[in-house]
Design an enzyme around this catalytic site. Structure first.
Site, mmCIF file in Angstrom:
data_model
loop_
_atom_site.group_PDB
_atom_site.id
_atom_site.type_symbol
_atom_site.label_atom_id
_atom_site.label_comp_id
_atom_site.label_asym_id
_atom_site.label_seq_id
_atom_site.Cartn_x
_atom_site.Cartn_y
_atom_site.Cartn_z
ATOM 1 N N SER A 90 3.154 -2.057 10.297
ATOM 2 C CA SER A 90 4.592 -1.994 10.578
ATOM 3 C C SER A 90 5.347 -3.273 10.241
ATOM 4 O O SER A 90 6.327 -3.611 10.909
ATOM 5 C CB SER A 90 4.833 -1.577 12.029
ATOM 6 O OG SER A 90 4.320 -0.278 12.252
ATOM 7 N N HIS B 94 -9.737 0.822 4.901
ATOM 8 C CA HIS B 94 -8.441 1.074 5.543
ATOM 9 C C HIS B 94 -8.654 1.993 6.744
ATOM 10 O O HIS B 94 -9.511 2.889 6.704
ATOM 11 C CB HIS B 94 -7.476 1.710 4.544
ATOM 12 C CG HIS B 94 -6.062 1.727 5.055
ATOM 13 N ND1 HIS B 94 -5.609 2.679 5.933
ATOM 14 C CD2 HIS B 94 -5.017 0.882 4.838
ATOM 15 C CE1 HIS B 94 -4.338 2.423 6.217
ATOM 16 N NE2 HIS B 94 -3.957 1.336 5.574
ATOM 17 N N GLY C 77 1.883 2.271 10.661
ATOM 18 C CA GLY C 77 2.791 3.415 10.527
ATOM 19 C C GLY C 77 3.441 3.850 11.824
ATOM 20 O O GLY C 77 4.005 4.940 11.904
ATOM 21 N N GLU D 285 -7.093 4.445 7.734
ATOM 22 C CA GLU D 285 -6.921 5.868 7.449
ATOM 23 C C GLU D 285 -8.208 6.460 6.870
ATOM 24 O O GLU D 285 -8.388 7.681 6.872
ATOM 25 C CB GLU D 285 -5.696 6.073 6.538
ATOM 26 C CG GLU D 285 -4.406 5.898 7.353
ATOM 27 C CD GLU D 285 -3.193 5.454 6.580
ATOM 28 O OE1 GLU D 285 -3.186 5.550 5.344
ATOM 29 O OE2 GLU D 285 -2.243 4.983 7.232
ATOM 30 N N ASN E 278 0.873 -1.176 0.000
ATOM 31 C CA ASN E 278 0.000 0.000 0.000
ATOM 32 C C ASN E 278 0.910 1.226 0.000
ATOM 33 O O ASN E 278 1.498 1.558 1.018
ATOM 34 C CB ASN E 278 -0.886 -0.030 1.257
ATOM 35 C CG ASN E 278 -1.706 1.242 1.398
ATOM 36 O OD1 ASN E 278 -1.816 2.032 0.457
ATOM 37 N ND2 ASN E 278 -2.289 1.439 2.575
ATOM 38 N N TRP E 279 0.995 1.845 -1.151
ATOM 39 C CA TRP E 279 1.919 2.989 -1.284
ATOM 40 C C TRP E 279 1.358 4.273 -0.666
ATOM 41 O O TRP E 279 2.048 5.277 -0.617
ATOM 42 C CB TRP E 279 2.257 3.241 -2.765
ATOM 43 C CG TRP E 279 3.023 2.134 -3.426
ATOM 44 C CD1 TRP E 279 3.430 0.954 -2.853
ATOM 45 C CD2 TRP E 279 3.494 2.098 -4.783
ATOM 46 N NE1 TRP E 279 4.125 0.192 -3.768
ATOM 47 C CE2 TRP E 279 4.174 0.874 -4.969
ATOM 48 C CE3 TRP E 279 3.394 2.978 -5.860
ATOM 49 C CZ2 TRP E 279 4.748 0.514 -6.180
ATOM 50 C CZ3 TRP E 279 3.972 2.618 -7.077
ATOM 51 C CH2 TRP E 279 4.644 1.398 -7.226
ATOM 52 N N LYS E 280 0.118 4.226 -0.255
ATOM 53 C CA LYS E 280 -0.552 5.412 0.319
ATOM 54 C C LYS E 280 -0.365 6.625 -0.611
ATOM 55 O O LYS E 280 -0.326 6.470 -1.823
ATOM 56 C CB LYS E 280 -0.033 5.683 1.727
ATOM 57 C CG LYS E 280 -0.042 4.434 2.616
ATOM 58 C CD LYS E 280 0.082 4.768 4.056
ATOM 59 C CE LYS E 280 0.349 3.512 4.853
ATOM 60 N NZ LYS E 280 -0.014 3.635 6.232
ATOM 61 N N GLY F 113 2.722 -1.152 4.259
ATOM 62 C CA GLY F 113 2.732 0.264 3.911
ATOM 63 C C GLY F 113 4.149 0.752 3.671
ATOM 64 O O GLY F 113 4.730 0.553 2.603
ATOM 65 N N GLY F 114 4.739 1.358 4.681
ATOM 66 C CA GLY F 114 6.045 2.005 4.557
ATOM 67 C C GLY F 114 7.106 1.138 3.886
ATOM 68 O O GLY F 114 7.837 1.613 3.001
HETATM 69 C C1 PEP Z 1 -0.995 0.090 5.793
HETATM 70 O O1 PEP Z 1 -1.028 1.248 5.401
HETATM 71 O O2 PEP Z 1 -1.887 -0.688 5.463
HETATM 72 C C2 PEP Z 1 0.105 -0.338 6.642
HETATM 73 C C3 PEP Z 1 0.070 -1.535 7.130
HETATM 74 O O3 PEP Z 1 1.119 0.592 6.849
HETATM 75 P P1 PEP Z 1 2.548 0.318 7.563
HETATM 76 O O4 PEP Z 1 3.081 -0.981 7.034
HETATM 77 O O5 PEP Z 1 3.382 1.484 7.195
HETATM 78 O O6 PEP Z 1 2.276 0.222 9.031
#
Ligand code: PEP
Length: 267
Positions: free
Chosen positions: A219, A101, A179, A103, A15-17, A240-241
């Site tokens: 994470s 999600h 995150g 967010e 997930n590049w957000k 994500g990250g």
């Molecule tokens: C996400 O945005 O779905 C996510 C899991 O982010 P991160 O891995 O950065 O916690």
């Protein structure tokens, strides 16, 4: 509706957000394709921002890496400024889409009913929805994790046929882990995934839960992925990250492809 999604595949979805412009996204996709040339034993998907879907699609074509989007509107078209519909995503080559999600649930007050509408809109166009569920830190500390997961799963899956349910992926994403650098323990992930499977059995029908891919998200990085994937309940990750660097996402996909005995032996 497309039913081409394989049965309970292991999956790593990035997930590049709101990161990467169209050319940057294409470059990241090409790097990833290069690293994944020897295909790992799991499915791999990337979900760039809407604005990079069209530039990333050609880089992925014919590679087996799936293209996904990060959100979808429930209507097919209409006066919804700034929104994007499922047919629009399909026309760009998307096969998956993230719905619910945190967010959106917590940042934009998206409620359970809206998530359910988006999920159905995605299925209606043959997209595989990645349905995110997860508790906040306050809910976990108040002992309400199970209640929240059951409520979110119930709202998303009630009245859905078993065939439609099996065409979805669930992502258990504790909000406090997204995150933040705080990852759920393998035991916490196992418990949550088992509860979600049992809930799907109850809502949709016996045998549903064990056939649905359930990802862990929050994470995940190359250092903690193997311990999570060693759990039978964990079929992969929504990342994500760590998906913004091709090398780290590739390492996570490699971990998701390893036999579980090997992952357990490395603990
Ligand atoms: C996400 O945005 O779905 C996510 C899991 O982010 P991160 O891995 O950065 O916690």
């Amino acid at each position: 509706m497309s039913r081409s999604w394989p049965r309970r595949p292991r999956l790593c979805a990035g997930n590049w957000k709101m990161h990467r412009t169209a050319p940057e996204g294409a470059a990241l996709a090409r790097e990833l394709v290069e690293l994944l040339r020897a295909r790992p034993g799991c499915e791999v998907a990337v979900c760039p921002p809407f604005t990079a879907l069209e530039s990333v699609a050609p880089a992925l074509r014919g590679t087996g890496i799936w293209l996904g989007a990060q959100n979808v509107h429930w209507e097919r078209q209409g006066p919804f400024t700034g929104e994007v519909s499922a047919p629009m995503l399909v026309s760009l080559g998307c096969r998956l889409v993230i719905v619910g999600h945190s967010e959106w649930r917590h940042g934009m007050n998206e409620d359970d009913a809206t998530v359910a509408r988006k999920l159905r809109a995605a299925l209606g166009e043959g997209l595989t929805p990645i349905v995110c569920v997860g508790e906040t830190l306050g809910e976990r500390e108040a002992g309400r994790t199970a209640e929240v997961l059951v409520r979110q799963a119930q709202a998303a899956y009630s009245d859905l046929s078993q065939a439609d349910s099996l065409a979805t992926v669930v992502a258990y994403e504790p909000v406090w882990a997204i995150g933040t650098g705080k990852v759920a323990s393998p035991e916490q992930a196992r418990e949550a995934h088992a509860l979600i499977r049992a809930t799907l059995d109850r809502i949709v029908g016996a045998g549903t839960g064990e056939r649905v891919t359930i990802l862990y998200g929050g994470s995940v990085n190359p250092g903690n992925a193997a311990a999570l994937f060693a759990e039978e309940e964990v079929d992969g990750a929504l990342v994500g990250g760590a998906s913004l660097e091709a090398a780290s996402f590739w390492k996570i996909a490699v971990a998701a492809s390893a036999p579980r005995e090997q992952l357990r032996a490395g603990r």
